[in-house]
Design a protein around this motif. Structure first.
Motif, PDB file in Angstrom:
ATOM      1  N   SER A 139       0.954 -23.337  56.104  1.00  0.00           N
ATOM      2  CA  SER A 139      -0.235 -22.614  56.550  1.00  0.00           C
ATOM      3  C   SER A 139      -1.501 -23.299  56.033  1.00  0.00           C
ATOM      4  CB  SER A 139      -0.185 -21.167  56.049  1.00  0.00           C
ATOM      5  OG  SER A 139      -1.382 -20.493  56.358  1.00  0.00           O
ATOM      6  N   GLU A 140      -2.437 -23.563  56.920  1.00  0.00           N
ATOM      7  CA  GLU A 140      -3.669 -24.245  56.536  1.00  0.00           C
ATOM      8  C   GLU A 140      -4.532 -23.396  55.616  1.00  0.00           C
ATOM      9  OE1 GLU A 140      -7.539 -26.395  58.670  1.00  0.00           O
ATOM     10  OE2 GLU A 140      -5.878 -25.595  59.873  1.00  0.00           O
ATOM     11  N   THR A 141      -4.547 -22.097  55.839  1.00  0.00           N
ATOM     12  CA  THR A 141      -5.379 -21.225  55.009  1.00  0.00           C
ATOM     13  C   THR A 141      -4.871 -21.166  53.571  1.00  0.00           C
ATOM     14  OG1 THR A 141      -4.072 -19.315  55.750  1.00  0.00           O
ATOM     15  CG2 THR A 141      -6.101 -19.822  56.958  1.00  0.00           C
TER      16      THR A 141
ATOM     17  N   HIS B  22      -3.468 -34.303  56.076  1.00  0.00           N
ATOM     18  CA  HIS B  22      -2.658 -33.323  56.820  1.00  0.00           C
ATOM     19  C   HIS B  22      -3.550 -32.434  57.665  1.00  0.00           C
ATOM     20  CE1 HIS B  22       0.520 -30.462  57.697  1.00  0.00           C
ATOM     21  NE2 HIS B  22      -0.244 -29.495  57.202  1.00  0.00           N
TER      22      HIS B  22
ATOM     23  N   GLY C 208      -9.191 -34.465  58.484  1.00  0.00           N
ATOM     24  CA  GLY C 208      -8.792 -33.472  57.495  1.00  0.00           C
ATOM     25  C   GLY C 208      -8.957 -33.985  56.083  1.00  0.00           C
TER      26      GLY C 208
END
Length: 205
Positions: free
Chosen positions: A90-92, A205, A180
Motif C-alpha cells: 500500500s502506497e499510503t 517504487h 517516485g
C-alpha cells in the motif's frame, strides 16, 4: 760395551696422533657455521609455514565474504515481495514508519559507520533471516530518501523514475512511467569467524 742414548723431541713438535691446535680451530669454525646455517633454515621454515597459514586464512575469509554477499540476495528477494504483494504494497503505508517491516519513511542517521544506518547495527536489532545449517544471519532496514515521513514531494524527497507494468484491463498489460521516491535497502550479513558484509541498493517504487 753398552751405549746409552737419549733423544728429546724437538721444540714445537706435537705428540703423534693428537690434532694440531690449528686443525681444532678449523673444526670448531665449521661446527659453528653449520649450527648457524641450521638456525637460518629453521627460521626460514617457520616463516614459510606462518605465511602459508596466513594466506589460507585470508583466502578463507574472502570466500566467506563472497558467500555472505551472495546470501544477501535472500533479503533483497524478501523486501521485493513485501513491496509487490506483501505488507508494504500500500502506497499510503509508506508515508509513515512501519518498524515491524524494518521500514522508515525518512532517512535514517548514519553516525557510527558512514552510510550505514545506525538502526541496522544497534544492539537491539534482531536477525531477520537465519540459516541454522550454514550459521549465516541477515539483518536489513529500508529507509525512504526523504527528510520527513510525509507524502513524497520533490522538495522533501529524492525522486527517481520507475516503470509500472501492473496496470491494464482485459488481461492486457499496460506499461507506464512515473516518478517516485527513492528507497534504500541496507543488508548486514553475519557469518562464521565473525565475518560480516554490508550490501546496499537503492530502488524506486
Amino acid at each position: 760395551m753398552t751405549m746409552l742414548s737419549s733423544s728429546r723431541p724437538l721444540s714445537g713438535a706435537l705428540h703423534p696422533g693428537l690434532p694440531s691446535s690449528r686443525s681444532a680451530r678449523q673444526r670448531g669454525s665449521v661446527l659453528i657455521m653449520a649450527l648457524i646455517s641450521l638456525l637460518i633454515l629453521m627460521l626460514a621454515s617457520v616463516a614459510l609455514i606462518s605465511s602459508t597459514d596466513t594466506s589460507l586464512l585470508t583466502a578463507g575469509n574472502l570466500a566467506f565474504k563472497r558467500d555472505l554477499a551472495n546470501q544477501s540476495e535472500r533479503a533483497v528477494a524478501q523486501v521485493r515481495t513485501q513491496f509487490v504483494s506483501g505488507a508494504l504494497v500500500s502506497e499510503t503505508l509508506l508515508y509513515s514508519d512501519q518498524t515491524a517491516q524494518n521500514y522508515w519513511a525518512h532517512v535514517l542517521p548514519s553516525k557510527k559507520l558512514p552510510g550505514i544506518p545506525d538502526e541496522l547495527i544497534a544492539p537491539a536489532k534482531k536477525d531477520d533471516i537465519t540459516d541454522a545449517a550454514t550459521g549465516i544471519r541477515l539483518r536489513y532496514v529500508i529507509d525512504r530518501m526523504c527528510i520527513s515521513g510525509t507524502v513524497p514531494d520533490k522538495s522533501t524527497c529524492t525522486m527517481g523514475s520507475f516503470v509500472d507494468d501492473k496496470k491494464g484491463t482485459a488481461g492486457i498489460t499496460r506499461v507506464s512511467a512515473g516518478l517516485g521516491p527513492v528507497y534504500r535497502l541496507t543488508v548486514m550479513a553475519l557469518g562464521p569467524r565473525n565475518t560480516q558484509t554490508f550490501t546496499q541498493i537503492t530502488f524506486t517504487h
